[in-house]
Write an enzyme that holds these catalytic residues in place. Structure first.
Site, PDB file in Angstrom:
ATOM      1  N   HIS A  18       6.932  -4.353  -4.694  1.00  0.00           N
ATOM      2  CA  HIS A  18       5.866  -4.497  -3.869  1.00  0.00           C
ATOM      3  C   HIS A  18       4.978  -5.623  -4.376  1.00  0.00           C
ATOM      4  CE1 HIS A  18       6.342   0.146  -3.043  1.00  0.00           C
ATOM      5  NE2 HIS A  18       6.760  -0.395  -1.975  1.00  0.00           N
ATOM      6  N   LYS A  42       7.339  11.374   5.552  1.00  0.00           N
ATOM      7  CA  LYS A  42       7.501  11.574   4.008  1.00  0.00           C
ATOM      8  C   LYS A  42       6.656  12.584   3.494  1.00  0.00           C
ATOM      9  CE  LYS A  42       9.060   6.595   3.238  1.00  0.00           C
ATOM     10  NZ  LYS A  42       8.571   5.565   2.664  1.00  0.00           N
ATOM     11  N   ARG A  95      14.697  -5.565   1.529  1.00  0.00           N
ATOM     12  CA  ARG A  95      15.588  -5.685   0.295  1.00  0.00           C
ATOM     13  C   ARG A  95      17.112  -5.776   1.065  1.00  0.00           C
ATOM     14  NH1 ARG A  95      13.096  -0.526  -1.893  1.00  0.00           N
ATOM     15  NH2 ARG A  95      13.362   0.028   0.371  1.00  0.00           N
ATOM     16  N   SER A 132      10.437   3.261  -4.333  1.00  0.00           N
ATOM     17  CA  SER A 132       9.501   4.287  -4.755  1.00  0.00           C
ATOM     18  C   SER A 132      10.158   5.394  -5.150  1.00  0.00           C
ATOM     19  CB  SER A 132       8.143   4.539  -3.881  1.00  0.00           C
ATOM     20  OG  SER A 132       7.484   3.300  -3.630  1.00  0.00           O
TER      21      SER A 132
HETATM   22  O1  PNS Z   1       6.043   2.524   2.742  1.00  0.00           O
HETATM   23  P1  PNS Z   1       6.792   3.186   3.903  1.00  0.00           P
HETATM   24  O2  PNS Z   1       6.595   4.705   4.096  1.00  0.00           O
HETATM   25  O3  PNS Z   1       7.984   2.601   4.387  1.00  0.00           O
HETATM   26  O4  PNS Z   1       5.478   2.782   5.062  1.00  0.00           O
HETATM   27  C1  PNS Z   1       5.732   3.159   6.386  1.00  0.00           C
HETATM   28  C2  PNS Z   1       4.246   2.962   7.220  1.00  0.00           C
HETATM   29  C3  PNS Z   1       3.273   3.903   6.364  1.00  0.00           C
HETATM   30  C4  PNS Z   1       3.587   1.507   7.043  1.00  0.00           C
HETATM   31  C5  PNS Z   1       4.515   3.710   8.510  1.00  0.00           C
HETATM   32  O5  PNS Z   1       4.827   4.663   8.399  1.00  0.00           O
HETATM   33  C6  PNS Z   1       3.192   3.506   9.541  1.00  0.00           C
HETATM   34  O6  PNS Z   1       2.925   2.452   9.802  1.00  0.00           O
HETATM   35  N1  PNS Z   1       2.570   4.518   9.576  1.00  0.00           N
HETATM   36  C7  PNS Z   1       1.313   4.656  10.250  1.00  0.00           C
HETATM   37  C8  PNS Z   1       1.408   5.427  11.721  1.00  0.00           C
HETATM   38  C9  PNS Z   1       1.628   4.391  12.956  1.00  0.00           C
HETATM   39  O7  PNS Z   1       0.866   3.362  13.137  1.00  0.00           O
HETATM   40  N2  PNS Z   1       2.720   4.529  13.418  1.00  0.00           N
HETATM   41  C10 PNS Z   1       3.304   3.840  14.701  1.00  0.00           C
HETATM   42  C11 PNS Z   1       3.935   2.345  14.305  1.00  0.00           C
HETATM   43  S1  PNS Z   1       5.255   2.318  13.448  1.00  0.00           S
END
Ligand code: PNS
Length: 162
Positions: A18, A42, A95, A132
């Site tokens: 990150h 998650k 990645r 992570s």
């Molecule tokens: O590090 P991650 O868990 O892959 O990140 C994913 C994250 C948190 C960016 C994604 O789950 C997210 O955007 N959550 C917010 C809810 C949202 O806006 N959802 C709709 C579009 S994907």
């Protein structure tokens, strides 16, 4: 034009992969917001405030530029935050093909919802195996995570398991 981008993620916890993406993105935009977002899919290990604090420490520890803001977002859509702060771009690290498959639908939905584009950056291959979830697993079983995370995170996880 003042370009603002957001690097969103669970950051549970932040890894050196990150940090690499954040450093590259900070060089491409005028302002970069590192945003801890709850991922409904998650189960989290660290509280959101703790993740923000560790990212703050890691950004300082790595000597990253001062156009970086670290914060969190827990109400509503990620793109609502982008609209609130005037950000037009999301940045994600890729990645592998698995990441492409995971990120593509989210990128398209975020563009549909609010016209926010997603830029994918290729991190240093040295971090390609770091995630992570792997860090959480190694730490939970008493292994050394220091090659994979900033030292603030390694110290925090070590203290948790003692
Ligand atoms: O590090 P991650 O868990 O892959 O990140 C994913 C994250 C948190 C960016 C994604 O789950 C997210 O955007 N959550 C917010 C809810 C949202 O806006 N959802 C709709 C579009 S994907």
């Amino acid at each position: 034009m003042h370009r603002i981008a957001v690097v969103p993620g669970s950051f549970d916890p932040i890894t050196l992969g990150h940090i690499d993406v954040i450093e590259r993105a900070a060089g491409l935009f005028d302002e970069l917001h590192v945003l801890v977002v709850h991922n409904p899919g998650k189960t989290a290990l660290l509280p959101i405030a703790q993740r923000v604090s560790l990212i703050d420490q890691a950004v300082r520890e790595a000597g990253l530029p001062n156009n970086i803001t670290v914060t969190s977002w827990s109400v509503g859509l990620l793109v609502d935050y982008c609209t609130d702060v005037g950000a037009s771009v999301l940045v994600k690290g890729i990645r592998s093909q698995i990441d492409v498959a995971y990120e593509t639908p989210m990128a398209i939905v975020n563009r549909d919802l609010a016209g926010v584009e997603t830029v994918f950056l290729l991190p240093n291959p040295a971090h390609a195996h770091v995630s992570s979830s792997l860090v959480r697993q190694v730490a939970a079983l008493g292994g050394d995570v220091s090659p994979y995370v900033p030292s603030a995170v390694a110290n925090y996880l070590q203290a948790r398991t003692e």
